[in-house]
Design a protein around this motif. Structure first.
Motif, mmCIF file in Angstrom:
data_model
loop_
_atom_site.group_PDB
_atom_site.id
_atom_site.type_symbol
_atom_site.label_atom_id
_atom_site.label_comp_id
_atom_site.label_asym_id
_atom_site.label_seq_id
_atom_site.Cartn_x
_atom_site.Cartn_y
_atom_site.Cartn_z
ATOM 1 N N HIS A 62 -39.723 -7.903 27.281
ATOM 2 C CA HIS A 62 -39.060 -8.934 28.098
ATOM 3 C C HIS A 62 -39.976 -9.422 29.217
ATOM 4 O O HIS A 62 -40.059 -10.622 29.481
ATOM 5 C CB HIS A 62 -37.762 -8.375 28.699
ATOM 6 N N ARG A 63 -40.657 -8.499 29.896
ATOM 7 C CA ARG A 63 -41.520 -8.856 31.027
ATOM 8 C C ARG A 63 -42.733 -9.653 30.590
ATOM 9 O O ARG A 63 -43.249 -10.470 31.347
ATOM 10 C CB ARG A 63 -41.974 -7.605 31.777
ATOM 11 N N GLU A 64 -43.227 -9.371 29.371
ATOM 12 C CA GLU A 64 -44.405 -10.081 28.868
ATOM 13 C C GLU A 64 -44.140 -10.576 27.456
ATOM 14 O O GLU A 64 -44.670 -10.038 26.487
ATOM 15 C CB GLU A 64 -45.632 -9.155 28.878
ATOM 16 N N PRO A 65 -43.315 -11.627 27.308
ATOM 17 C CA PRO A 65 -43.040 -12.158 25.972
ATOM 18 C C PRO A 65 -44.351 -12.577 25.302
ATOM 19 O O PRO A 65 -45.215 -13.184 25.933
ATOM 20 C CB PRO A 65 -42.154 -13.377 26.224
ATOM 21 N N GLY A 66 -44.492 -12.228 24.048
ATOM 22 C CA GLY A 66 -45.709 -12.554 23.322
ATOM 23 C C GLY A 66 -46.794 -11.510 23.472
ATOM 24 O O GLY A 66 -47.892 -11.660 22.936
ATOM 25 N N SER A 67 -46.495 -10.450 24.173
ATOM 26 C CA SER A 67 -47.453 -9.355 24.332
ATOM 27 C C SER A 67 -47.819 -8.802 22.958
ATOM 28 O O SER A 67 -46.993 -8.767 22.052
ATOM 29 C CB SER A 67 -46.837 -8.247 25.193
ATOM 30 N N THR A 68 -49.049 -8.376 22.824
ATOM 31 C CA THR A 68 -49.464 -7.792 21.553
ATOM 32 C C THR A 68 -49.030 -6.336 21.481
ATOM 33 O O THR A 68 -48.747 -5.702 22.495
ATOM 34 C CB THR A 68 -51.001 -7.851 21.388
ATOM 35 N N VAL A 69 -49.024 -5.829 20.275
ATOM 36 C CA VAL A 69 -48.699 -4.421 20.070
ATOM 37 C C VAL A 69 -49.703 -3.559 20.833
ATOM 38 O O VAL A 69 -49.321 -2.586 21.493
ATOM 39 C CB VAL A 69 -48.681 -4.077 18.570
ATOM 40 N N ASN A 70 -50.980 -3.919 20.783
ATOM 41 C CA ASN A 70 -52.000 -3.134 21.491
ATOM 42 C C ASN A 70 -51.773 -3.140 23.003
ATOM 43 O O ASN A 70 -51.955 -2.120 23.666
ATOM 44 C CB ASN A 70 -53.410 -3.638 21.169
ATOM 45 N N ASN A 71 -51.383 -4.273 23.556
ATOM 46 C CA ASN A 71 -51.095 -4.334 24.986
ATOM 47 C C ASN A 71 -49.903 -3.446 25.324
ATOM 48 O O ASN A 71 -49.924 -2.722 26.324
ATOM 49 C CB ASN A 71 -50.830 -5.776 25.422
ATOM 50 N N LEU A 72 -48.881 -3.479 24.493
ATOM 51 C CA LEU A 72 -47.706 -2.641 24.721
ATOM 52 C C LEU A 72 -48.077 -1.160 24.622
ATOM 53 O O LEU A 72 -47.584 -0.342 25.400
ATOM 54 C CB LEU A 72 -46.600 -2.997 23.724
ATOM 55 N N LEU A 73 -48.970 -0.828 23.719
ATOM 56 C CA LEU A 73 -49.456 0.555 23.616
ATOM 57 C C LEU A 73 -50.115 0.988 24.925
ATOM 58 O O LEU A 73 -49.887 2.100 25.408
ATOM 59 C CB LEU A 73 -50.468 0.698 22.472
ATOM 60 N N THR A 74 -50.914 0.107 25.489
ATOM 61 C CA THR A 74 -51.593 0.410 26.756
ATOM 62 C C THR A 74 -50.588 0.611 27.881
ATOM 63 O O THR A 74 -50.681 1.561 28.653
ATOM 64 C CB THR A 74 -52.562 -0.731 27.121
ATOM 65 N N ILE A 75 -49.620 -0.267 27.972
ATOM 66 C CA ILE A 75 -48.617 -0.192 29.043
ATOM 67 C C ILE A 75 -47.779 1.071 28.923
ATOM 68 O O ILE A 75 -47.547 1.768 29.906
ATOM 69 C CB ILE A 75 -47.711 -1.445 29.023
#
Length: 170
Positions: A62-75
């Motif tokens: 929700h906070r970063e719509p369009g975020s990549t899977v890799n970015n979500l892994l980092t977060i």
């Protein structure tokens, strides 16, 4: 300095150094606060058969719509296997959709569906009510101090990540 590690300050007392007992009280307060902070969302998530990993994923998608899977892994700091299990469930249930990247077709960009956004709002609303009430009761100086303490508890790399995410949404 008083025996308890406190020195008088403008608002009464300020802690310059903490005893082991005071640190333990702070640790226990964090445990109980976290329990309260997660109680309402846990009940909502349980109705859907989800857990806290699902909540964190929904929150950051929700906070970063369009975020990549890799970015979500980092977060999130979880394994790819763990995140994939969470995402597969939420995609099958119609809460999250993955779109192929325009520049790099190997990338998957994550978005909440209408149902996912509704669940995110419900979760954010119950936590927001609890935080708003606590902030009001504690007052602005306490809120600023709490925020500073939380940021100082973060590892430097995570603090930078937190601040980057925060800048993106301001």
């Amino acid at each position: 300095m008083a025996e308890n590690g406190r020195v008088g300050g403008p608002g009464g007392e300020s802690l310059l150094f903490l005893t082991d007992a005071q640190l333990r009280k702070g640790i226990e307060a964090m445990f109980f606060a976290y329990r309260g902070f997660t109680a309402d969302p846990d009940r909502i998530l349980a109705e859907h058969g989800y857990g806290r990993a699902h909540h964190r994923a929904i929150h950051f998608i929700h906070r970063e719509p369009g975020s990549t899977v890799n970015n979500l892994l980092t977060i999130l700091g979880v394994t790819k296997q763990s995140l994939n299990r969470v995402l597969r469930t939420m995609m099958a249930d119609g809460l999250v959709e993955a779109r192929v990247g325009r520049r790099d077709r190997r990338e998957r960009h994550l978005y909440l569906t209408e149902a996912g956004a509704a669940l995110e709002r419900e979760l954010a609303e119950v936590q927001g009510r609890r935080m708003r009430a606590a902030y009001r009761a504690a007052g602005p100086e306490a809120v600023a101090g709490f925020r500073a303490v939380l940021e100082q508890m973060m590892d430097p790399e995570l603090r930078r990540l937190f601040r980057r995410i925060e800048e993106d949404i301001e």
